[in-house]
Design a protein around this motif. Structure first.
Motif, short mmCIF file in Angstrom:
data_model
loop_
_atom_site.label_atom_id
_atom_site.label_comp_id
_atom_site.label_asym_id
_atom_site.label_seq_id
_atom_site.Cartn_x
_atom_site.Cartn_y
_atom_site.Cartn_z
N ALA A 27 37.61 121.73 112.53
CA ALA A 27 39.02 121.87 112.88
C ALA A 27 39.56 120.59 113.50
N SER A 28 38.77 119.96 114.36
CA SER A 28 39.19 118.70 114.96
C SER A 28 39.32 117.60 113.91
N MET A 29 38.40 117.56 112.95
CA MET A 29 38.46 116.56 111.89
C MET A 29 39.73 116.73 111.05
N ILE A 30 40.07 117.96 110.71
CA ILE A 30 41.26 118.21 109.91
C ILE A 30 42.51 117.83 110.70
N ALA A 31 42.55 118.18 111.97
CA ALA A 31 43.71 117.83 112.80
C ALA A 31 43.86 116.32 112.91
N ASN A 32 42.76 115.61 113.12
CA ASN A 32 42.84 114.15 113.22
C ASN A 32 43.21 113.51 111.90
N PHE A 33 42.80 114.11 110.78
CA PHE A 33 43.17 113.60 109.47
C PHE A 33 44.69 113.63 109.30
N PHE A 34 45.32 114.75 109.64
CA PHE A 34 46.76 114.85 109.49
C PHE A 34 47.49 113.95 110.49
N LYS A 35 46.93 113.78 111.68
CA LYS A 35 47.53 112.85 112.63
C LYS A 35 47.47 111.42 112.11
N SER A 36 46.36 111.06 111.48
CA SER A 36 46.24 109.70 110.96
C SER A 36 47.17 109.46 109.79
N ILE A 37 47.36 110.44 108.94
CA ILE A 37 48.32 110.31 107.84
C ILE A 37 49.73 110.14 108.40
N GLY A 38 50.07 110.90 109.42
CA GLY A 38 51.37 110.75 110.06
C GLY A 38 51.55 109.39 110.69
N PHE A 39 50.48 108.86 111.27
CA PHE A 39 50.53 107.53 111.87
C PHE A 39 50.80 106.46 110.82
N VAL A 40 50.14 106.58 109.67
CA VAL A 40 50.36 105.61 108.59
C VAL A 40 51.80 105.66 108.11
N TYR A 41 52.35 106.86 107.96
CA TYR A 41 53.75 106.97 107.55
C TYR A 41 54.70 106.38 108.58
N GLU A 42 54.40 106.58 109.86
CA GLU A 42 55.24 106.00 110.90
C GLU A 42 55.19 104.47 110.87
N ILE A 43 54.01 103.92 110.66
CA ILE A 43 53.88 102.47 110.56
C ILE A 43 54.65 101.93 109.36
N MET A 44 54.59 102.66 108.23
CA MET A 44 55.31 102.22 107.03
C MET A 44 56.81 102.25 107.25
N VAL A 46 58.29 101.52 110.06
CA VAL A 46 58.64 100.46 111.00
C VAL A 46 58.60 99.08 110.34
N LEU A 47 57.78 98.93 109.30
CA LEU A 47 57.62 97.62 108.66
C LEU A 47 58.90 97.17 107.98
N PRO A 48 59.13 95.85 107.95
CA PRO A 48 60.27 95.34 107.19
C PRO A 48 60.04 95.53 105.68
N ASP A 49 61.13 95.48 104.93
CA ASP A 49 61.07 95.79 103.50
C ASP A 49 60.15 94.85 102.72
N PHE A 50 60.13 93.57 103.08
CA PHE A 50 59.33 92.63 102.31
C PHE A 50 57.83 92.80 102.54
N GLY A 56 51.43 98.41 101.15
CA GLY A 56 51.17 99.54 100.26
C GLY A 56 50.05 99.24 99.28
N VAL A 57 50.05 98.04 98.71
CA VAL A 57 48.98 97.67 97.77
C VAL A 57 47.64 97.56 98.50
N LEU A 58 47.63 96.95 99.66
CA LEU A 58 46.38 96.84 100.42
C LEU A 58 45.84 98.21 100.81
N LEU A 59 46.72 99.09 101.23
CA LEU A 59 46.30 100.43 101.61
C LEU A 59 45.75 101.18 100.40
N ALA A 60 46.40 101.06 99.26
CA ALA A 60 45.92 101.72 98.05
C ALA A 60 44.56 101.16 97.63
N CYS A 61 44.37 99.85 97.74
CA CYS A 61 43.07 99.25 97.41
C CYS A 61 41.98 99.75 98.34
#
Length: 75
Positions: A27-44, A46-50, A56-61
């Motif tokens: 249960a803790s692992m699943i909760a932390n997984f969703f928190k980390s996905i939310g963190f990545v979206y928040e960082i995306m 905040v980043l400038p458009d360029f 995105g490419v680095l994350l996908a790789c």
């Protein structure tokens, strides 16, 4: 005689504790997984458009490499 029953009770309590801790860990692992996905979206957001395309490419790789290696750190 009572030592025998104490040993059996200790064994059963150990098994029950193991099962409870396993489910708590999952249960803790699943909760932390969703928190980390939310963190990545928040960082995306905040980043400038360029930088979005580069990050995105680095994350996908990184995700593809992780999946192909099945998470093994030394493979």
């Amino acid at each position: 005689m009572f030592k025998f029953f104490d040993t059996i009770i200790d064994f059963i309590s150990t098994v029950i504790d193991f099962v409870v801790d396993t489910f708590a860990g999952i249960a803790s692992m699943i909760a932390n997984f969703f928190k980390s996905i939310g963190f990545v979206y928040e960082i995306m957001n905040v980043l400038p458009d360029f930088l979005l395309a580069v990050v995105g490419v680095l994350l996908a790789c990184c995700v593809i490499r992780f999946i192909l290696k099945k998470g093994a750190p030394d493979a």
